[in-house]
Design a protein around this motif. Structure first.
Motif, mmCIF file in Angstrom:
data_model
loop_
_atom_site.group_PDB
_atom_site.id
_atom_site.type_symbol
_atom_site.label_atom_id
_atom_site.label_comp_id
_atom_site.label_asym_id
_atom_site.label_seq_id
_atom_site.Cartn_x
_atom_site.Cartn_y
_atom_site.Cartn_z
ATOM 1 N N ARG A 1 0.604 -1.524 0.123
ATOM 2 C CA ARG A 1 0.232 0.511 -0.379
ATOM 3 C C ARG A 1 1.027 1.152 0.180
ATOM 4 O O ARG A 1 0.791 2.164 -0.684
ATOM 5 C CB ARG A 1 -0.976 -0.194 1.034
ATOM 6 C CG ARG A 1 -2.080 0.655 1.209
ATOM 7 C CD ARG A 1 -2.580 1.443 2.694
ATOM 8 N NE ARG A 1 -3.386 0.419 2.568
ATOM 9 C CZ ARG A 1 -4.766 0.097 1.912
ATOM 10 N NH1 ARG A 1 -4.931 1.041 1.269
ATOM 11 N NH2 ARG A 1 -5.707 -0.732 1.846
ATOM 12 N N ARG B 1 2.296 1.608 -3.370
ATOM 13 C CA ARG B 1 0.730 2.517 -3.929
ATOM 14 C C ARG B 1 0.876 4.118 -4.032
ATOM 15 O O ARG B 1 0.739 4.418 -5.163
ATOM 16 C CB ARG B 1 0.047 1.689 -4.207
ATOM 17 C CG ARG B 1 -1.176 1.205 -4.896
ATOM 18 C CD ARG B 1 -2.452 2.816 -4.682
ATOM 19 N NE ARG B 1 -2.898 3.462 -2.965
ATOM 20 C CZ ARG B 1 -3.856 2.470 -3.528
ATOM 21 N NH1 ARG B 1 -5.000 2.762 -4.261
ATOM 22 N NH2 ARG B 1 -4.504 3.083 -1.852
ATOM 23 N N ASP B 2 0.701 4.230 -2.504
ATOM 24 C CA ASP B 2 0.577 5.666 -2.201
ATOM 25 C C ASP B 2 1.564 6.465 -2.827
ATOM 26 O O ASP B 2 0.983 7.591 -3.229
ATOM 27 C CB ASP B 2 0.027 5.497 -1.117
ATOM 28 C CG ASP B 2 -0.924 5.074 -0.184
ATOM 29 O OD1 ASP B 2 -1.952 4.782 -1.299
ATOM 30 O OD2 ASP B 2 -1.281 4.812 0.559
ATOM 31 N N TYR C 1 1.599 -5.414 -8.473
ATOM 32 C CA TYR C 1 0.269 -5.173 -8.788
ATOM 33 C C TYR C 1 0.641 -3.894 -8.377
ATOM 34 O O TYR C 1 -0.590 -2.820 -8.424
ATOM 35 C CB TYR C 1 -0.192 -5.696 -7.158
ATOM 36 C CG TYR C 1 -1.585 -5.251 -6.758
ATOM 37 C CD1 TYR C 1 -2.465 -5.382 -7.830
ATOM 38 C CD2 TYR C 1 -2.362 -5.357 -5.796
ATOM 39 C CE1 TYR C 1 -3.801 -5.158 -7.462
ATOM 40 C CE2 TYR C 1 -3.196 -5.196 -4.860
ATOM 41 C CZ TYR C 1 -4.575 -4.472 -6.032
ATOM 42 O OH TYR C 1 -5.801 -4.159 -5.702
ATOM 43 N N ALA C 2 1.078 -2.852 -7.132
ATOM 44 C CA ALA C 2 1.057 -2.019 -7.081
ATOM 45 C C ALA C 2 1.390 -0.708 -8.480
ATOM 46 O O ALA C 2 0.410 0.387 -8.253
ATOM 47 C CB ALA C 2 2.412 -1.111 -5.738
ATOM 48 N N ASP D 1 -2.264 -0.939 -9.930
ATOM 49 C CA ASP D 1 -3.158 0.031 -9.670
ATOM 50 C C ASP D 1 -2.810 1.327 -10.152
ATOM 51 O O ASP D 1 -4.275 1.639 -9.790
ATOM 52 C CB ASP D 1 -3.775 -0.814 -8.202
ATOM 53 C CG ASP D 1 -5.098 0.334 -7.643
ATOM 54 O OD1 ASP D 1 -5.643 -0.651 -7.857
ATOM 55 O OD2 ASP D 1 -4.371 0.675 -6.885
ATOM 56 N N TRP E 1 -12.369 2.874 -10.102
ATOM 57 C CA TRP E 1 -10.834 2.593 -10.083
ATOM 58 C C TRP E 1 -10.085 3.009 -8.538
ATOM 59 O O TRP E 1 -8.879 2.758 -8.681
ATOM 60 C CB TRP E 1 -10.647 2.428 -10.883
ATOM 61 C CG TRP E 1 -11.077 1.684 -11.700
ATOM 62 C CD1 TRP E 1 -11.791 0.461 -11.394
ATOM 63 C CD2 TRP E 1 -11.307 1.776 -13.431
ATOM 64 N NE1 TRP E 1 -12.406 -0.305 -12.887
ATOM 65 C CE2 TRP E 1 -11.889 0.639 -14.199
ATOM 66 C CE3 TRP E 1 -10.926 3.358 -14.395
ATOM 67 C CZ2 TRP E 1 -13.012 0.763 -15.479
ATOM 68 C CZ3 TRP E 1 -11.471 3.106 -15.693
ATOM 69 C CH2 TRP E 1 -12.374 1.979 -16.042
ATOM 70 N N ASP F 1 -10.614 2.264 -1.848
ATOM 71 C CA ASP F 1 -9.957 1.063 -0.843
ATOM 72 C C ASP F 1 -10.216 0.058 -1.564
ATOM 73 O O ASP F 1 -9.541 -1.074 -1.492
ATOM 74 C CB ASP F 1 -9.613 1.503 0.397
ATOM 75 C CG ASP F 1 -8.485 1.108 0.843
ATOM 76 O OD1 ASP F 1 -7.192 1.613 0.528
ATOM 77 O OD2 ASP F 1 -8.880 0.174 2.010
ATOM 78 N N ASP G 1 -11.333 -1.911 -3.725
ATOM 79 C CA ASP G 1 -11.148 -2.365 -4.997
ATOM 80 C C ASP G 1 -9.664 -3.119 -4.546
ATOM 81 O O ASP G 1 -9.375 -3.636 -4.929
ATOM 82 C CB ASP G 1 -11.318 -1.793 -6.086
ATOM 83 C CG ASP G 1 -12.606 -1.357 -6.121
ATOM 84 O OD1 ASP G 1 -13.620 -2.153 -5.982
ATOM 85 O OD2 ASP G 1 -13.390 -0.483 -7.350
ATOM 86 N N PHE G 2 -8.939 -1.910 -4.146
ATOM 87 C CA PHE G 2 -7.458 -2.358 -3.926
ATOM 88 C C PHE G 2 -7.235 -3.510 -3.156
ATOM 89 O O PHE G 2 -6.275 -4.251 -3.504
ATOM 90 C CB PHE G 2 -5.776 -0.902 -3.036
ATOM 91 C CG PHE G 2 -5.371 -1.055 -3.355
ATOM 92 C CD1 PHE G 2 -4.366 -1.331 -3.626
ATOM 93 C CD2 PHE G 2 -4.760 -1.108 -1.810
ATOM 94 C CE1 PHE G 2 -2.632 -1.327 -3.796
ATOM 95 C CE2 PHE G 2 -3.612 -1.490 -1.677
ATOM 96 C CZ PHE G 2 -2.093 -1.671 -2.182
ATOM 97 N N ARG G 3 -7.573 -3.490 -2.187
ATOM 98 C CA ARG G 3 -7.856 -4.037 -0.853
ATOM 99 C C ARG G 3 -8.208 -5.695 -1.440
ATOM 100 O O ARG G 3 -7.246 -7.048 -0.930
ATOM 101 C CB ARG G 3 -8.291 -4.475 0.087
ATOM 102 C CG ARG G 3 -8.548 -4.806 1.253
ATOM 103 C CD ARG G 3 -6.399 -4.391 1.863
ATOM 104 N NE ARG G 3 -6.523 -5.721 2.740
ATOM 105 C CZ ARG G 3 -5.695 -6.302 3.117
ATOM 106 N NH1 ARG G 3 -5.061 -5.076 4.336
ATOM 107 N NH2 ARG G 3 -4.817 -7.426 4.160
ATOM 108 N N LEU H 1 -5.179 -6.985 -3.637
ATOM 109 C CA LEU H 1 -3.785 -7.595 -2.837
ATOM 110 C C LEU H 1 -4.535 -8.762 -1.515
ATOM 111 O O LEU H 1 -3.531 -9.296 -2.024
ATOM 112 C CB LEU H 1 -3.532 -6.176 -2.448
ATOM 113 C CG LEU H 1 -3.098 -6.593 -0.543
ATOM 114 C CD1 LEU H 1 -1.124 -6.696 -1.478
ATOM 115 C CD2 LEU H 1 -2.675 -4.941 0.309
#
Length: 255
Positions: free
Chosen positions: A105, A108-109, A162-163, A166, A222, A225, A227-229, A232
């Motif tokens: 995460r 990604r952030d 994945y990060a 996304d 999209w 959170d 969707d991201f979780r 993941l």
């Protein structure tokens, strides 16, 4: 003894392995100052604003003076991509799954906060000191799981991928990608409407039915959170299953 492989000049500078000349006047600049200035420009203007001339102006030297420290713009971007990352979070006894969720995460952030990083080829194997520190911490978190070193590196690589994916998808919608704007897409619902009009039910029966059912209307551009979780958790569930299989194998081998 194996002969030490010579490093490209940019890597030597990143790791502080380049010999320092004791002759001549003391340099006015250092690599850290140059890279900090380049990152400031990228944060304000995007990569389009980053040029050797603009960086030189920011640090108050002639453009030619930068070439004492950086051989090319490509090398400049390489160092920027490594230096822009913060220090990784420390495992500090966290369960491996909790730590890797935080680890992924955070990356990604970072990409969402600094989308210009997505324009740099970050899919090459990490070689800079900061990015390799991130890899080291991921491997440390997986210590004691029964995975071998190759499997641990593959886990980290999958999570980084994945990060990146996304963040790139979110940025394409929220960051004003001209291709998305031209198609009138500003979120998942718009995307679903476009696909509904494009897809031939005979050629794409399953996907067409899904779009016509309004499946994309519940997603929030999209960027939610949840969707991201969801993605993941799919990856971490797979890692957990792999760890379980390794534990069964080890018990079987011990009998």
């Amino acid at each position: 003894m194996a002969q030490e492989r010579p490093l490209p000049s940019v890597l030597g500078r990143m790791w502080g392995h380049e010999p320092v000349s004791r002759r001549g006047p003391r340099p006015r600049l250092d690599l850290a100052t140059i890279i900090a200035a380049a990152i400031e420009i990228a944060d304000a203007e995007g990569l389009a604003g980053v040029s050797m001339a603009n960086v030189a102006a920011r640090v108050g030297v002639a453009t030619t003076a930068l070439y004492r420290y950086i051989d090319s713009k490509e090398d400049l971007l390489t160092v920027m991509a490594d230096s822009a990352a913060p220090l990784p979070p420390e495992p500090d006894g966290m369960p491996w799954r909790d730590y890797l969720a935080l680890w992924t995460r955070t990356q990604r952030d970072l990409l969402l906060d600094r989308p210009w990083l997505l324009s740099i080829d970050t899919l090459i194997p990490p070689m800079g000191p900061r990015r390799l520190l991130w890899l080291d911490r991921a491997l440390a978190a997986l210590a004691g799981t029964g995975l071998d070193d190759g499997e641990k590196i593959n886990v980290a690589t999958a999570l980084v991928g994945y990060a990146l994916t996304d963040a790139a998808l979110v940025q394409s919608v929220t960051g004003g990608d001209p291709r998305m704007e031209e198609a009138g897409i500003s979120g998942a619902a718009d995307y679903g409407e476009v696909l509904t009009g494009l897809l031939d039910p005979e050629t794409y029966p399953s996907l067409s039915a899904a779009m016509r059912s309004g499946v994309m209307e519940g997603a929030v551009g999209w960027v939610g959170d949840d969707d991201f979780r969801f993605g993941l958790d799919l990856l971490l569930d797979g890692v957990e299953a792999l760890i379980g299989r390794r534990a069964l194998r080890d018990r079987s081998d011990g009998e």
